[in-house]
Design an enzyme around this catalytic site. Structure first.
Site, short mmCIF file in Angstrom:
data_model
loop_
_atom_site.label_atom_id
_atom_site.label_comp_id
_atom_site.label_asym_id
_atom_site.label_seq_id
_atom_site.Cartn_x
_atom_site.Cartn_y
_atom_site.Cartn_z
N ASP A 19 0.96 -1.32 0.08
CA ASP A 19 -0.08 0.05 0.19
C ASP A 19 1.03 1.35 0.02
O ASP A 19 1.99 1.34 0.51
CB ASP A 19 -0.86 0.01 1.31
CG ASP A 19 -2.12 -1.02 1.21
OD1 ASP A 19 -1.84 -1.90 0.22
OD2 ASP A 19 -3.00 -0.80 2.12
N HIS A 47 3.71 -2.36 3.22
CA HIS A 47 3.73 -0.83 2.73
C HIS A 47 4.95 -0.67 2.17
O HIS A 47 6.01 -0.77 2.72
CB HIS A 47 3.54 0.11 3.95
CG HIS A 47 2.02 0.01 4.28
ND1 HIS A 47 1.84 -0.81 5.43
CD2 HIS A 47 1.00 0.53 4.34
CE1 HIS A 47 0.62 -0.63 6.11
NE2 HIS A 47 -0.03 0.31 5.18
#
Length: 263
Positions: A69, A213
């Site tokens: 992400d 992430h």
């Protein structure tokens, strides 16, 4: 816990800081807009065997979907190098503002390397707290800039902080986006330690969707160990769409797939 308190907890749990504008703006056009057909031909000319067309039956094989992400960012290029070396595919939920700021072609490279793109909003706000119009713009503007940049029309979205409700689901449905959450949270935003992150990801069960992430260097550093651990356990690394092996319904929420033999 009240709804407001739950939202505050969810927002804190993401732990990712973004510089966001309070007023959404139309997605800026890239300086050069390349036709989707031209974009598709480029990677094949450079490396004809990658990404290879493949069919992975996760109903019979142990599969896991790694998802990243908040990019593309400073460390996304290194991550793409690692995944290419191991011939691993993943799913990237990109932020529209980050795509707009990507002047090195990382967003296009994600597609060229055979990975999947998903919509992670334009400026990473909790979507449940927005007006209907701003909610629409957060998703629509991101769809627009990604399609202009890569030629890809995304079919997946991940609500920032995992914050969703009936309004978010309806807007996702309108945009043609299935909502993808996760079953394994590595908490890599909080624990900036590659060993800890790799250990958490290594506990994934068959059909898991793992949250990472690519904006954190420690998360990228954890990836080789994650791949080693799960490979030893017999896992195949797939995109979210490959994990399900069927069309996902726009607006519906998905957190993991059923393990092999469960269907």
């Amino acid at each position: 816990m009240t709804a407001c308190a739950a939202l505050a907890a969810a927002t804190a749990a993401c732990g990712t800081t973004h510089t966001i504008s309070t007023t959404p703006v139309a997605a800026p056009r890239p300086s050069t807009v390349i036709a989707p057909g031209v974009l598709a031909r480029g990677p094949a000319a450079v490396q004809p065997d990658w990404p290879a067309h493949r069919v992975v039956d996760c109903r019979r094989r142990k599969c896991v979907a790694l998802t990243f992400d908040d990019g593309p960012g400073e460390y996304t290029g290194r991550l793409l190098d690692l995944l290419r070396e191991r011939r691993v595919r993943a799913t990237f939920f990109v932020v529209g503002q980050m795509v707009a700021a990507d002047h090195t072609g990382l967003t296009r490279r994600i597609v060229e390397d055979g990975h999947e793109l998903g919509n992670h909003s334009w400026s990473h706000p909790p979507l449940t707290a927005l007006s209907d119009e701003r909610l629409r713009r957060e998703l629509a503007d991101t769809e627009e800039i990604v399609q202009r940049t890569t030629g890809v029309r995304m079919g997946l979205m991940r609500p920032p902080y995992g914050a969703t409700n009936a309004r978010v689901a309806e807007q996702a449905r309108h945009e043609g986006l299935a909502q993808i959450l996760w079953s394994v949270d590595t908490l890599d935003w909080r624990d900036r330690n590659a060993g800890i992150v790799a250990r958490r990801a290594g506990h994934a069960a068959p059909g898991a969707i793992v949250l990472l992430h690519d904006i954190h260097p420690t998360s990228v550093a954890a990836v080789p160990r994650v791949l080693d651990t799960l490979t030893r356990k017999g896992y195949h690394f797939v995109t979210v769409s490959e994990l399900y092996g069927r069309a996902l319904l726009p607006g519906r929420r998905y957190e993991s797939a059923e393990p092999p033999g469960a269907r």
